[in-house]
Enzyme design. Sequence first.
Site, PDB file in Angstrom:
ATOM      1  CB  CYS A   9      -0.866   0.057   1.255  1.00 53.58           C
ATOM      2  SG  CYS A   9      -1.899  -1.377   1.484  1.00 53.58           S
TER       3      CYS A   9
ATOM      4  N   GLY B 165       0.301   0.499  -5.165  1.00 60.89           N
ATOM      5  CA  GLY B 165      -0.931  -0.272  -5.078  1.00 60.89           C
ATOM      6  C   GLY B 165      -1.903   0.131  -6.162  1.00 60.89           C
TER       7      GLY B 165
ATOM      8  CG  ASN C 134       2.744   0.612   3.477  1.00 61.23           C
ATOM      9  OD1 ASN C 134       3.774   1.228   3.250  1.00 61.23           O
ATOM     10  ND2 ASN C 134       2.560  -0.606   3.021  1.00 61.23           N
ATOM     11  N   GLY C 135       1.537  -1.973   5.561  1.00 54.37           N
ATOM     12  CA  GLY C 135       2.320  -2.927   6.348  1.00 54.37           C
ATOM     13  C   GLY C 135       1.507  -4.144   6.703  1.00 54.37           C
TER      14      GLY C 135
ATOM     15  CE1 TYR D  80       9.773  -4.159  -9.479  1.00 55.55           C
ATOM     16  CE2 TYR D  80       8.406  -4.780  -7.609  1.00 55.55           C
ATOM     17  CZ  TYR D  80       8.548  -4.565  -8.967  1.00 55.55           C
ATOM     18  OH  TYR D  80       7.495  -4.749  -9.798  1.00 55.55           O
TER      19      TYR D  80
END
Length: 475
Positions: A10, A37, A111-112, A252
């Site tokens: 996310c 996302g 996020n996570g 990445y």
Amino acid sequence: MHTDKPREACGIFGVCAPGADVARLAYYGLYALQHRGQESAGIAAADGRQIVLHREMGLVAEVFSEERLTELTGYLAIGHVRYSTTGASHPVNAQPLVFYCGEGMLGLAHNGNLSNGYSLRRELLSSGAVFQSTTDSEVLINLIARLNGEHNLPGAIRQCMAKAEGAYAVVLLTEDRIYAVRDPYGFRPLCVGRLTSGWVVASESCALDAVGAKFIRDVAPGEILEVSPEGLRTHSVVTVEHRAHCVFEYIYFARPDSTLDGFNVGRVRREMGRQLAREYCPAADIVVPVPDSGIAAARGFAEASGLRFEEGLMKNRYVGRTFIQPSQRLRDAGVRLKLNPVREAVAGKRVVLVDDSVVRGTTSCKIVRMLRDAGARKVYYCLSSPPIVRSCYYGIDTTNDKELIAAQKSVPEICQYMGADGLHYLSIEGLLRVFGEKAQDLCVACFTGNYPVPVKDTGVGKFGLGRPRALEVVG
Ligand code: SF4
């Protein structure tokens, strides 16, 4: 788009700017974070009295129209983009989540991934909690809402942080302020910037740039940062003995123009490429990147090796989320639609092909074959990351260990499988060298299996809704 890569979970964004069009700022911020996302997008806005929410499946540009943005009024907004899998999509898991609780409304974007998310969920269920989604993000908001009965909101967040384990970067929205929170290890990035009259928090600094905000600093691991029209206020910083920033953000996920925890992503990738060339430099004519994420590392490789950099593969940037997967018979044509070799650049050449990472190896085989078909004499596959041998439990979908090619095969076996003339992965020592003394602040668990936070019970595959694993727990 690139199916043989880990998938980011996310991106989150928050803005406090009285007098500004915060919904539009959040929209631009999410646009800049779209790479994190592509499954769903949402914005919740607050005006001091209430929170208004709009979230839907789709890309930011598909979810929000001019009309939708106009409805999101106020001086505060938080936003979220969530990633896409090849399986079904589930609107129930779109964020931000917004609830009525205690004395008002509360919104959350996360996020996570919590490494004890399932245990906490069971605990909450047994005490009568109800859930509307299958995300562990809802565990967080549930915990905070309950603890808010006994504590003020910053106190409740702190108590929640004492219970939640694993990775979380969060923006919380009340009717009149925002809280930006980062787990004590700092797995996922979060930074804060200044507008002419207001503040912005975002997963990556590229989103600050997109809305004209000046980067101020990263939200510190363990920090609870209150953002309101009065300014910034740190409530407390929960400390642990070391940090664990996800190294894959640099390899990445993150955009090369972002700076995370003191390191510019593009520069790090370039240095990884240089390091790669120092470790392995076959007799070759040109260096070709796998676009886009391999470009910076390939440039670094070319600099350190003295070989010529050539754009020998072209990427079609318009093959997106809605791309209809080709049938078995047309599978290779499908890859060709996304990537196409430049025959004139590679024919008759010995090629060093630089890529950032490989998960299953399926796309790599096709790329090697593609280059050979275009006339390349030799193809040496060079990866600017070490072999991925373990799954991630902190919010990245690296697939399970059984599907990771490097967990199942040796390097010579992978080389043979890919049909390459040589294969080299950046060593873990080489990767860490790029970060100097800050290397100790990194999570490298998918390369080493040394998980910084014990993985207890993430709930992977346990919510029983018949959904793909990745959709059930990531946030
Ligand atoms: Fe990042 Fe790998 Fe650690 Fe997951 S296990 S947080 S992908 S470095």
